[in-house]
Motif scaffolding. Structure first.
Motif, short mmCIF file in Angstrom:
data_model
loop_
_atom_site.label_atom_id
_atom_site.label_comp_id
_atom_site.label_asym_id
_atom_site.label_seq_id
_atom_site.Cartn_x
_atom_site.Cartn_y
_atom_site.Cartn_z
N VAL A 81 -18.26 6.09 2.22
CA VAL A 81 -17.21 6.67 1.38
C VAL A 81 -15.88 6.64 2.12
CG1 VAL A 81 -16.50 8.72 0.10
CG2 VAL A 81 -18.91 8.13 0.24
N LEU A 82 -15.91 6.95 3.42
CA LEU A 82 -14.69 6.88 4.22
C LEU A 82 -14.14 5.46 4.25
CD1 LEU A 82 -15.47 9.14 7.32
CD2 LEU A 82 -13.56 9.40 5.74
N LEU A 83 -15.03 4.49 4.42
CA LEU A 83 -14.60 3.09 4.45
C LEU A 83 -14.01 2.69 3.10
CD1 LEU A 83 -14.39 0.39 5.88
CD2 LEU A 83 -16.77 -0.09 5.24
N GLY A 84 -14.67 3.12 2.02
CA GLY A 84 -14.14 2.84 0.69
C GLY A 84 -12.78 3.47 0.48
N GLY A 85 -12.59 4.70 1.00
CA GLY A 85 -11.29 5.35 0.90
C GLY A 85 -10.22 4.61 1.67
N ALA A 86 -10.59 4.13 2.86
CA ALA A 86 -9.63 3.36 3.66
C ALA A 86 -9.25 2.07 2.95
CB ALA A 86 -10.23 3.05 5.03
N MET A 87 -10.22 1.42 2.31
CA MET A 87 -9.93 0.19 1.55
C MET A 87 -9.02 0.49 0.37
SD MET A 87 -11.58 -2.44 2.90
CE MET A 87 -11.92 -3.58 1.58
N GLY A 88 -9.29 1.62 -0.31
CA GLY A 88 -8.44 1.99 -1.43
C GLY A 88 -7.02 2.28 -0.99
N SER A 89 -6.86 2.95 0.16
CA SER A 89 -5.53 3.24 0.68
C SER A 89 -4.80 1.96 1.04
CB SER A 89 -5.64 4.16 1.91
OG SER A 89 -6.11 5.43 1.54
N LEU A 90 -5.51 1.01 1.64
CA LEU A 90 -4.89 -0.27 1.99
C LEU A 90 -4.40 -0.99 0.73
CD1 LEU A 90 -4.29 -2.56 4.01
CD2 LEU A 90 -6.63 -3.38 3.63
N PHE A 91 -5.24 -1.01 -0.31
CA PHE A 91 -4.86 -1.66 -1.57
C PHE A 91 -3.61 -1.00 -2.17
CE2 PHE A 91 -5.18 -2.46 -6.14
CZ PHE A 91 -5.49 -3.81 -6.18
N SER A 92 -3.58 0.35 -2.13
CA SER A 92 -2.44 1.07 -2.70
C SER A 92 -1.17 0.83 -1.89
CB SER A 92 -2.75 2.57 -2.77
OG SER A 92 -3.81 2.82 -3.67
N PHE A 93 -1.27 0.79 -0.57
CA PHE A 93 -0.10 0.51 0.27
C PHE A 93 0.45 -0.89 -0.02
CE2 PHE A 93 -1.09 3.99 3.43
CZ PHE A 93 0.15 4.60 3.32
N CYS A 94 -0.45 -1.85 -0.20
CA CYS A 94 -0.01 -3.21 -0.54
C CYS A 94 0.73 -3.21 -1.87
CB CYS A 94 -1.21 -4.16 -0.59
SG CYS A 94 -1.94 -4.55 1.01
N GLN A 95 0.22 -2.46 -2.84
CA GLN A 95 0.89 -2.37 -4.13
C GLN A 95 2.24 -1.68 -4.01
OE1 GLN A 95 -1.97 -0.79 -7.15
NE2 GLN A 95 -1.66 -2.83 -7.97
N ALA A 96 2.31 -0.64 -3.16
CA ALA A 96 3.58 0.06 -2.97
C ALA A 96 4.65 -0.87 -2.41
CB ALA A 96 3.38 1.26 -2.02
N ILE A 97 4.23 -1.79 -1.55
CA ILE A 97 5.18 -2.76 -0.97
C ILE A 97 5.59 -3.79 -2.02
CG2 ILE A 97 5.41 -4.64 0.71
CD1 ILE A 97 3.45 -3.01 2.51
N ALA A 98 4.62 -4.27 -2.79
CA ALA A 98 4.87 -5.40 -3.69
C ALA A 98 5.54 -5.00 -5.00
CB ALA A 98 3.56 -6.12 -3.99
N SER A 99 5.28 -3.80 -5.50
CA SER A 99 5.74 -3.43 -6.85
C SER A 99 7.24 -3.57 -7.05
CB SER A 99 5.29 -2.01 -7.19
OG SER A 99 3.89 -1.96 -7.35
N PRO A 100 8.09 -3.04 -6.14
CA PRO A 100 9.54 -3.21 -6.36
C PRO A 100 9.98 -4.67 -6.31
CG PRO A 100 9.10 -1.47 -4.75
CD PRO A 100 7.81 -2.20 -4.96
N ILE A 101 9.32 -5.47 -5.47
CA ILE A 101 9.68 -6.88 -5.36
C ILE A 101 9.33 -7.62 -6.65
CG2 ILE A 101 9.22 -9.03 -4.10
CD1 ILE A 101 8.56 -7.26 -1.65
N ILE A 102 8.12 -7.36 -7.16
CA ILE A 102 7.70 -8.00 -8.41
C ILE A 102 8.61 -7.60 -9.55
CG2 ILE A 102 5.84 -8.09 -10.13
CD1 ILE A 102 3.85 -7.79 -7.80
N GLY A 103 8.96 -6.30 -9.61
CA GLY A 103 9.84 -5.82 -10.66
C GLY A 103 11.22 -6.46 -10.61
N THR A 104 11.80 -6.59 -9.40
CA THR A 104 13.11 -7.19 -9.24
C THR A 104 13.08 -8.67 -9.63
OG1 THR A 104 13.65 -5.65 -7.45
CG2 THR A 104 14.97 -7.65 -7.60
#
Length: 452
Positions: A81-104
């Protein structure tokens, strides 16, 4: 001065149909993997932990060091579960970086082109999952997926492009309904496909292959069926176009994007922590396994779908947000004192209300404050703030859960959500565009009375 786009009803209906079908394909494909995470990560752990030099063994070493820092012993069952949470956090951080760029990029080059480029990244991500016979390849698929997943935010931008301020809430509710439907059926389909073993080196290749087929189908469908909706990319002298351009009125901003983004961040921070802690709590209190957890999540998805189809789309976005954050705060306090499964399902009902209202309402409010020339960028930043909250929330909340216990963690979470309620009621206002809707309704009623 910018031009305001007037979209004919036929064009709006066409684009909404394309959005609905494509989002369902996308989100069902996305949710395939959710119920598979525990077994999938167990597969890689059993495969690779014999060697200390693998990526997974180093990650597990760090996670266990974190787990062992708690005074309260944490069962080895939670390693996955901890590993799954870490993977989910990594995915969300990647989206946080990419979302403004994709929108622009969608503001500059058009929604359609940005969405198709995003789909190419999604195809690459799922193809890597199909070929993931080791954890390193699977990790790469999640990173590529996080950096390229722009479907939802671009769907919101497209929906805003084709919607007047009067029907903005209904259009956003349609996007939210896609989420609820997909999260009701997608995980079950993924779990069923995981039972079909076609590639020995990757037991989950069948689910990954079907997911890839859905993504490819969606991409082809979008390429042929989706028109460009961003007004800066529209032809102005083409007799075949279904839109016309008129001078835009100067935009009156009611809620600042800073306040909307802060509200989104704080809500997701607390809500995602509670969401992620659910498996711990239901296992500890009621010994829930995957089947019971699946039924609970299916119940939440079903109730949320019914609400979005019959209630949410008829309410003003601000009222949706207000109702949702109150429901979420109440759910926190119920979960802090939970002793029976009846109480669990009462809290789940409140969470279904939250799922069907808050994020959809905040997206609508954010779209009201963005002009056509900056819509992709503003909605991208709005989504980015939410993804940062989704990345941090589970880590912070589960740390609190293990340090202080369930009751204290949920009471603190509920108190934090009360703060979000205060922020919503004290800071957010009805956008100026909503006054247009009220005036239109008043005019329509007046006309009906005259006819009578």
């Amino acid at each position: 001065m910018a031009a305001a786009q007037v979209v004919t009803p036929a064009r709006r209906k066409q684009v909404l149909r394309v959005l609905f079908i494509s989002l369902l394909l996308d989100l069902i494909s996305f949710t395939f993997i959710l119920p598979l995470f525990p077994k999938l990560l167990e597969f890689y752990r059993n495969l690779e932990t014999q060697s200390s030099g693998t990526v997974l063994s180093r990650i597990l070493y760090g996670l266990n060091a974190y787990k062992n820092s708690f005074a309260k012993p944490i069962n080895d069952r939670y390693d996955i579960v901890l590993l799954g949470g870490a993977m989910g956090s990594l995915f969300s951080f990647c989206q946080a970086i990419a979302s403004p760029i994709i929108g622009t990029l969608s503001d500059r080059y058009g929604r359609r082109r940005a969405l198709l480029c995003s789909m190419v990244g999604n195809i690459a991500s799922v193809a890597l999952w199909c070929a993931a016979t080791d954890f390193r390849t699977f990790l790469a698929s999640r990173v590529v997926g996080g950096l390229s997943e722009g479907n939802v935010q671009l769907a919101l931008a497209i929906a805003t492009d084709i919607s007047s301020e009067q029907d903005r809430g209904k259009t956003m509710a349609m996007v939210g309904a896609c989420f609820s439907i997909a999260f009701t059926f997608g995980p079950a389909l993924g779990a069923a496909l995981s039972q079909i073993n076609t590639v020995a080196a990757n037991p989950f290749a069948t689910a990954a292959g079907v997911s890839l087929a859905l993504i490819v189908t969606e991409t082809i469908y979008l390429y042929y069926a989706l028109p460009e909706t961003h007004q800066a990319m529209q032809p102005t002298t083409n007799g075949n176009t279904t839109t016309e351009h008129v001078p835009a009125e100067k935009r009156q901003r009611t809620n600042s994007h800073t306040l909307l983004n802060l509200t989104h961040f704080t809500f997701i921070l607390f809500f995602s922590g509670m969401e992620f802690s659910f498996p711990f709590m239901t296992y500890d209190l009621f010994s829930y396994g995957s089947n019971e957890s699946g039924k609970l999540l299916g119940y939440i998805g079903l109730v949320a779908s019914l609400l979005q189809g019959g209630v949410t789309r008829r309410m003003h976005p601000l009222r949706n947000v207000q109702m949702g954050v109150i429901s979420c705060a109440a759910a926190f306090f119920i979960l802090s004192q939970l002793t029976t499964q009846y109480g669990l399902y009462a809290a789940a009902t409140l969470l279904a209300v939250t799922n069907s209202t808050v994020v959809t309402g905040l997206n609508s409010l954010s779209s009201f404050e963005a002009g056509a020339e900056e819509r992709g960028e503003k909605l991208g930043h709005h989504r980015s703030f939410g993804q940062v909250g989704r990345a941090l929330g589970p880590l912070i909340f589960c740390t609190l859960y293990w340090w202080a216990g369930r009751d204290v963690a949920y009471i603190i979470g509920g108190t934090g959500m009360v703060g979000v309620v205060a922020l919503v009621y004290g800071g957010l206002k009805v956008p100026a565009g909503s006054q247009i809707e009220k005036a239109a309704k008043a005019t329509e009623m007046h006309g009906e009375k005259k006819v009578a």
